[in-house]
Motif scaffolding. Structure first.
Motif, PDB file in Angstrom:
ATOM      1  N   ARG A  38       8.070  -5.037  -1.545  1.00 10.44           N
ATOM      2  CA  ARG A  38       8.407  -3.821  -0.792  1.00 10.44           C
ATOM      3  C   ARG A  38       7.436  -2.697  -1.129  1.00 10.44           C
ATOM      4  O   ARG A  38       6.938  -1.992  -0.251  1.00 10.44           O
ATOM      5  CB  ARG A  38       9.840  -3.417  -1.115  1.00 10.44           C
ATOM      6  CG  ARG A  38      10.329  -2.234  -0.347  1.00 10.44           C
ATOM      7  CD  ARG A  38      11.755  -1.946  -0.722  1.00 10.44           C
ATOM      8  NE  ARG A  38      12.320  -0.980   0.208  1.00 10.44           N
ATOM      9  CZ  ARG A  38      13.508  -0.458   0.084  1.00 10.44           C
ATOM     10  NH1 ARG A  38      14.288  -0.823  -0.910  1.00 10.44           N
ATOM     11  NH2 ARG A  38      13.944   0.407   0.949  1.00 10.44           N
ATOM     12  N   LYS A  39       7.157  -2.540  -2.419  1.00  7.18           N
ATOM     13  CA  LYS A  39       6.237  -1.493  -2.868  1.00  7.18           C
ATOM     14  C   LYS A  39       4.841  -1.722  -2.286  1.00  7.18           C
ATOM     15  O   LYS A  39       4.195  -0.790  -1.814  1.00  7.18           O
ATOM     16  CB  LYS A  39       6.192  -1.470  -4.396  1.00  7.18           C
ATOM     17  CG  LYS A  39       5.312  -0.392  -4.980  1.00  7.18           C
ATOM     18  CD  LYS A  39       5.353  -0.446  -6.508  1.00  7.18           C
ATOM     19  CE  LYS A  39       4.420   0.571  -7.111  1.00  7.18           C
ATOM     20  NZ  LYS A  39       4.416   0.485  -8.584  1.00  7.18           N
ATOM     21  N   SER A  40       4.375  -2.960  -2.305  1.00  5.19           N
ATOM     22  CA  SER A  40       3.038  -3.243  -1.783  1.00  5.19           C
ATOM     23  C   SER A  40       2.982  -3.056  -0.266  1.00  5.19           C
ATOM     24  O   SER A  40       1.970  -2.596   0.265  1.00  5.19           O
ATOM     25  CB  SER A  40       2.581  -4.648  -2.174  1.00  5.19           C
ATOM     26  OG  SER A  40       3.292  -5.632  -1.469  1.00  5.19           O
ATOM     27  N   THR A  41       4.068  -3.375   0.433  1.00  2.00           N
ATOM     28  CA  THR A  41       4.115  -3.170   1.889  1.00  2.00           C
ATOM     29  C   THR A  41       4.001  -1.686   2.217  1.00  2.00           C
ATOM     30  O   THR A  41       3.210  -1.289   3.087  1.00  2.00           O
ATOM     31  CB  THR A  41       5.416  -3.756   2.479  1.00  2.00           C
ATOM     32  OG1 THR A  41       5.481  -5.142   2.172  1.00  2.00           O
ATOM     33  CG2 THR A  41       5.473  -3.561   3.984  1.00  2.00           C
ATOM     34  N   ILE A  42       4.750  -0.862   1.525  1.00  3.90           N
ATOM     35  CA  ILE A  42       4.698   0.585   1.765  1.00  3.90           C
ATOM     36  C   ILE A  42       3.305   1.126   1.440  1.00  3.90           C
ATOM     37  O   ILE A  42       2.761   1.944   2.179  1.00  3.90           O
ATOM     38  CB  ILE A  42       5.786   1.316   0.952  1.00  3.90           C
ATOM     39  CG1 ILE A  42       7.167   0.945   1.493  1.00  3.90           C
ATOM     40  CG2 ILE A  42       5.585   2.829   1.009  1.00  3.90           C
ATOM     41  CD1 ILE A  42       8.320   1.400   0.629  1.00  3.90           C
ATOM     42  N   ARG A  43       2.707   0.632   0.350  1.00  3.03           N
ATOM     43  CA  ARG A  43       1.357   1.071  -0.021  1.00  3.03           C
ATOM     44  C   ARG A  43       0.349   0.688   1.057  1.00  3.03           C
ATOM     45  O   ARG A  43      -0.483   1.501   1.468  1.00  3.03           O
ATOM     46  CB  ARG A  43       0.958   0.462  -1.364  1.00  3.03           C
ATOM     47  CG  ARG A  43      -0.418   0.934  -1.847  1.00  3.03           C
ATOM     48  CD  ARG A  43      -0.867   0.295  -3.158  1.00  3.03           C
ATOM     49  NE  ARG A  43      -0.584  -1.122  -3.286  1.00  3.03           N
ATOM     50  CZ  ARG A  43      -1.285  -2.099  -2.690  1.00  3.03           C
ATOM     51  NH1 ARG A  43      -2.299  -1.798  -1.905  1.00  3.03           N
ATOM     52  NH2 ARG A  43      -0.964  -3.367  -2.866  1.00  3.03           N
ATOM     53  N   GLU A  44       0.425  -0.539   1.561  1.00  2.00           N
ATOM     54  CA  GLU A  44      -0.504  -0.995   2.597  1.00  2.00           C
ATOM     55  C   GLU A  44      -0.334  -0.199   3.885  1.00  2.00           C
ATOM     56  O   GLU A  44      -1.325   0.163   4.536  1.00  2.00           O
ATOM     57  CB  GLU A  44      -0.302  -2.483   2.869  1.00  2.00           C
ATOM     58  CG  GLU A  44      -0.774  -3.380   1.730  1.00  2.00           C
ATOM     59  CD  GLU A  44      -0.376  -4.837   1.913  1.00  2.00           C
ATOM     60  OE1 GLU A  44       0.345  -5.161   2.882  1.00  2.00           O
ATOM     61  OE2 GLU A  44      -0.793  -5.654   1.074  1.00  2.00           O
ATOM     62  N   ILE A  45       0.904   0.087   4.255  1.00  2.00           N
ATOM     63  CA  ILE A  45       1.163   0.893   5.452  1.00  2.00           C
ATOM     64  C   ILE A  45       0.568   2.281   5.269  1.00  2.00           C
ATOM     65  O   ILE A  45      -0.098   2.816   6.166  1.00  2.00           O
ATOM     66  CB  ILE A  45       2.678   0.961   5.741  1.00  2.00           C
ATOM     67  CG1 ILE A  45       3.191  -0.404   6.201  1.00  2.00           C
ATOM     68  CG2 ILE A  45       2.986   2.044   6.783  1.00  2.00           C
ATOM     69  CD1 ILE A  45       4.708  -0.512   6.265  1.00  2.00           C
TER      70      ILE A  45
END
Length: 151
Positions: A11-18
């Motif tokens: 979840r953290k990496s998804t938000i960072r990528e977005i």
């Protein structure tokens, strides 16, 4: 517990990528403000990250980001596209900001009508209907010209 921790990391990496993709696309916004907002859809970000559009939507739901323009919800960066006379795309947010700036510089004794605002936007290459200008003006909580007139 291990699966839970992995889910949180994903979840953290998804938000960072977005966030990184938004920063790339909206770079001018971060430098110059709302007038430089570029049209962007959830679908655009989803395609670049090879994830589903609903994943992007769920990831940004209720999330905020600090910017030079203040703390804004992630959804602020996504807006519909309006086509200009040159065939390029302009973001709805950018057009609303241009309307705000036009009205901020009007003569209080002779305020611009919605049709005059349409004409000024046409001069800038933006195709827009009078009714759309009225809708955006109402979104900005700006009264119609006959009620803005100072005597």
């Amino acid at each position: 517990a291990v699966n839970f921790i992995k889910a949180l990391q994903l979840r953290k990496s998804t938000i960072r990528e977005i966030t990184e993709e938004i920063a790339k696309v909206q770079a001018e916004f971060f430098k110059k403000g709302f007038a430089c907002m570029v049209p962007l859809r959830l679908k655009d970000i989803a395609n670049k990250l090879h994830i589903h559009e609903s994943t992007v939507s769920r990831a940004i739901q209720g999330k905020y980001v600090m910017t030079p323009q203040g703390t804004l919800p992630y959804k602020t960066f996504f807006s519909t596209r309006l086509e200009t006379t040159s065939g390029e795309a302009e973001s709805q947010t950018s057009i609303i900001e241009q309307i705000r700036m036009i009205l901020a510089h009007e003569n209080p004794g002779e305020p611009f009508s919605d049709q005059e605002i349409v004409s000024k936007l046409h001069e800038r290459g933006i195709r827009i209907a009078r009714r759309t200008v009225a809708k955006y003006r109402e979104m900005l909580k700006i009264l119609p010209s006959h009620l803005r007139k100072k005597r």
